[in-house]
Scaffold this motif. Sequence first.
Motif, PDB file in Angstrom:
ATOM      1  N   TYR A 145      13.334  48.174 -23.185  1.00  0.00           N
ATOM      2  CA  TYR A 145      14.475  47.755 -22.354  1.00  0.00           C
ATOM      3  C   TYR A 145      15.346  46.699 -23.022  1.00  0.00           C
ATOM      4  O   TYR A 145      16.468  46.470 -22.627  1.00  0.00           O
ATOM      5  CB  TYR A 145      13.965  47.257 -20.991  1.00  0.00           C
ATOM      6  CG  TYR A 145      13.588  48.394 -20.093  1.00  0.00           C
ATOM      7  CD1 TYR A 145      14.545  49.010 -19.294  1.00  0.00           C
ATOM      8  CD2 TYR A 145      12.296  48.904 -20.090  1.00  0.00           C
ATOM      9  CE1 TYR A 145      14.221  50.086 -18.478  1.00  0.00           C
ATOM     10  CE2 TYR A 145      11.961  49.978 -19.286  1.00  0.00           C
ATOM     11  CZ  TYR A 145      12.920  50.562 -18.484  1.00  0.00           C
ATOM     12  OH  TYR A 145      12.586  51.628 -17.691  1.00  0.00           O
TER      13      TYR A 145
ATOM     14  N   ASP B 259      18.882  47.531 -24.399  1.00  0.00           N
ATOM     15  CA  ASP B 259      20.084  47.561 -23.552  1.00  0.00           C
ATOM     16  C   ASP B 259      20.743  46.184 -23.467  1.00  0.00           C
ATOM     17  O   ASP B 259      21.493  45.900 -22.545  1.00  0.00           O
ATOM     18  CB  ASP B 259      19.718  48.026 -22.131  1.00  0.00           C
ATOM     19  CG  ASP B 259      19.217  49.453 -22.127  1.00  0.00           C
ATOM     20  OD1 ASP B 259      19.690  50.241 -22.975  1.00  0.00           O
ATOM     21  OD2 ASP B 259      18.352  49.782 -21.298  1.00  0.00           O
TER      22      ASP B 259
ATOM     23  N   GLU C  21      18.896  48.086 -14.390  1.00  0.00           N
ATOM     24  CA  GLU C  21      19.144  49.401 -14.991  1.00  0.00           C
ATOM     25  C   GLU C  21      20.557  49.896 -14.661  1.00  0.00           C
ATOM     26  O   GLU C  21      21.036  50.850 -15.258  1.00  0.00           O
ATOM     27  CB  GLU C  21      18.084  50.396 -14.528  1.00  0.00           C
ATOM     28  CG  GLU C  21      16.709  50.023 -15.077  1.00  0.00           C
ATOM     29  CD  GLU C  21      15.609  50.991 -14.673  1.00  0.00           C
ATOM     30  OE1 GLU C  21      15.939  52.073 -14.163  1.00  0.00           O
ATOM     31  OE2 GLU C  21      14.436  50.655 -14.870  1.00  0.00           O
TER      32      GLU C  21
ATOM     33  N   ASP D 177       8.792  53.106 -15.875  1.00  0.00           N
ATOM     34  CA  ASP D 177       9.650  54.127 -15.277  1.00  0.00           C
ATOM     35  C   ASP D 177       8.790  54.932 -14.290  1.00  0.00           C
ATOM     36  O   ASP D 177       7.831  55.594 -14.695  1.00  0.00           O
ATOM     37  CB  ASP D 177      10.189  55.036 -16.397  1.00  0.00           C
ATOM     38  CG  ASP D 177      11.051  56.165 -15.863  1.00  0.00           C
ATOM     39  OD1 ASP D 177      11.005  56.431 -14.636  1.00  0.00           O
ATOM     40  OD2 ASP D 177      11.751  56.790 -16.674  1.00  0.00           O
TER      41      ASP D 177
END
Lengths: 143, 901
Positions: free
Chosen positions: B338, B341, B557, B648
Amino acid sequence: MVKSVCPYCAVGCGQNVFVKDERVVHIEGDPDSPVSRGRLCPKGSASLQLTTGETRRLEVLYRAPYASDWEVIDLDTAMDMVAERVLRTRREFWQWDVEGKRVRRTMGIASLGGATLDNEENYLMKKLYTALGAIQIENQARI
Amino acid sequence: MGTSFGRGGATSFQQDWQNSDCILIEGSNLAECHPVGFQWIMEAKARGATLIHVDPRYTRTSALADIHVPLRVGSDIAFLGGIINYVVEHEAYFEDYVRLFTNGPSLVSEDFKDTEDLGGIFSGLDEEQRSYDPLTWQYEGEEVGAASGQREQLYEERNEEEGGEKSSGHRPSVASSGRGESHGSGGAAAHPNAVRDETMQHPRCVFQIVKRHFARYTPEMVEQVCGVPRDLFVKVCQTLVDNSGRERTSAIAYAVGWTQHSVGVQYIRTAAILQLLLGNIGRPGGGIMAMRGHASIQGSTDIPTLYNLLPGYIPMPHAHQDDDLEAFLKGVSTDKGYWSDMKGYLVSLLKAWWGPAATEENDFCFDYLPKLTGSHSTYETVMAQLDGKCKGYFVVGENPAVGSANAKMQRLGMANLDWLVVRDFGLIESATWWKDGPEIESGELRTQDIATEVFFFPAAAHTEKNGSFTNTQRMLQWHHAAVEPAGDARSELWFYYHLGRVIREKLSGSTDEMDAPLLDLQWDYPTEGTVAEPSADAVLAEINGWDADGRPLASYEQLNADGSTVCGCWIYCGVFTDGTNQAARRKPAREQSSVAPEWGWAWPANRRIIYNRASADENGKPWSQRKAYVWWDEEQSKWVGHDVPDFDPSKSPWHRPPAGSRGAEALSGEDAFVMQADGKAWLYAPAGLTDGPLPTHYEPQDSPFENLLYDQQRNPVRQVFARRHNRYHPNPGTRGSEAFPYPITTYRLTEHHTAGGMSRWQPYLSELQPEMFCEVSPELAEERELVHRGWATIITARGVIEARVMVTERMAPLLVQGRLVHQIGLPYHWGTNGYSKGDSANELTAISLDPNSHIQEVKALSGDIRPGRRPRGSAANDLVEDYIRRAGITSDTGMEVRGDH
């Protein structure tokens, strides 16, 4: 009664703050809290003295250069004086570049504190300091 | 912890201790410093758990423990390293867990040389720069980016690879760059798909390197270094082993007894390695809890008032040539997990700060961010103050005049300012040093010569303002204002909002480019009440963020890199889901599960145990029913359980990412450590740390003992400062070292808080703990003619203090290297103001820092003790000077990089 959180350590005990006639009159543990289940330690139990005790100062004090004592000054005046000093020192120690690399900052202003403060307060501090170009911003987490 | 696991926060929550089968408390006196949290440890004990307390002192925590292990201050890595060696030697590690979730099988570069090969240092040491070049520490083949820590370590290599212009000059000194805490959320750069040997037999695989590295940490060595008898040590090892595995879990809790060392981050790394080998991370009753001492100390690193971080552990950019947003991101983000990002997180932050002024064309105002050129920690700031390079100082709810290491230098720094602003409840020592500080008493400073302007602003209390604290388990809890503050007392929210408002008004109309970041700043918060208090709710809403239509976001997200979303701190995204203040949720504990997900809100995404994918095996089944927490539900095709899955939810345990995947897409169904560049927890840190990929026992800066494990006495890249008032003690065994024969440690009491600003002014608390004291053993009392309840004078090369003497068997002498050693305990809460007064222990401490975190070493130092009160006036300084002279101390003493002299 107002729901609160103990301001001392990071266990995060729940507090119930009792108010009467716009004054805090009692603080006790919050039995609803899954962390503390109504308990407070000696410090948490003393938070009524922390918040309402006679040793709290309620006026702004100013010590002039070379002076031997404080003088009381008006809050708005003090805010204006601090803003003036921030701008003056910021400019005096401003750097666009260091060794040919762009830095866009001031090294004249530092700050220490934050671990006893709210997230929202730390957020405004970091936001304002960064916009001022001040980078020497630190708190107890380092200490 | 960030470097090991991907996020720099406690992995679990306090109530979960009740699920532990064994709890090891070390570097913390939990029963006294966190009494209410300690109830959950007692719950565990009531359910049959074994409680182990490792601490130099016998405290209330020890009294309630099944096993108390006294050890010499500053020897914890040797102790924990010994347990690691025991676990590996006895093949007692949780092999399936280690293979599945850690980098144990990953191969390390042939160029890497361990402390075993180089006599106590790692490959890459640059003695002149006092720093390591970490390139040789990487995995075989490709490089890996750190999720946290020194994330910019590879900046120049990366940008050169891409054809970027080669930077002139040498690599920046890593030790001075200060990225230690930037692994708060997101791991260090590392190769996403390292070459692995699943049998963990390859001599260059991490597991084998770890095995070799700790082989010399034998029970015999532990006994010699730590002063812990072999049978007691083995009992601790076996207890942890017996209480770990599929069916059982052990937890570790620590506090500043671990962090405040010149090798402090590696203390915690050692614990992380141990917990990973035992399979105790991400599982109920397991984990590592960092016990923090301030209501929002976790929050103040998450939303950092720290020089090296932006909100959400995004690093502050360092000055590089041709710096821009893309180059920055390339240097610091990872390809997998993650953290890849980061652009979305950073752009959303820049939009929160500079709004419409931040556009794609201008790199979203990336240039408005000031740039770092090294370490700018609070201790470097003190040096800058002393050198006249930093002239304005805000001290906000802190008391450095007595609370920071080397208190004298703190005060002398303040005496060299143009202006000082102190915000607190009352007149703490940091506000009054110019009229009644120790330097005034000694005559070193005269009030009429001090030019510093001092402003004191009274602060509002927690009952007088709305806002959230983030507690030690990453949980935000909202406190509501009960009343408005009286007189001129104001919140920090008020002070900074109005200061910014006044500054912006003064600059209004300026066309100077240097003022643009202030004039473009988004600074319009609604105010309320008679004092015009800014709305804390509105600030929290900005921290949470909103989408292009102004709707509150629910998850990080949802953050975009195109400027369409706003978010002030991506890891807090979700705290204002649906426009509701989730931190203010207070569903009573009795009305919900023991995880209590509807009380407050924990980052990330309200997960209470993080990395909880690791509570299930390769097929997504709980390791055992007894320790079931989060698991894969075949029928629903998703992860379910007692907590929000830290994974996830729809990614099956058997998922394998297609070649070329990036970011979260590149995580397999087994990559439980989702912030890490390779999805694995790190036994060995190929990146992210300044002082080595593995923990190594080094002696404290000031220690009466030689390092038995290596010829290398101290952490070679610790930060030291050769300053007139910051002298270090001679090395053990060299001339003059006998002047400071006793190890000293500092600590807190239940009844006081840090430097006393919130406790020495309260009558109840001051009555309970009225004055400064020291704890010494009966043997030391006899040796130095100290009398219980009498006075003692304690001396180091920095200063001298006096304290009441408490003679107690709680300070047991230890047999170390064949020598009986007496340790001295010093609480550090005091100063000259308030109801409860006394000398500050920080008159004695030196500024010597961990090179990752820049935290001072105040948990292990050395000094001398003698009976009676200290000299007054200038005679106090004369005594210190006399010790310095007798010990032959110069500016070179204790400054070496290599070896022991």
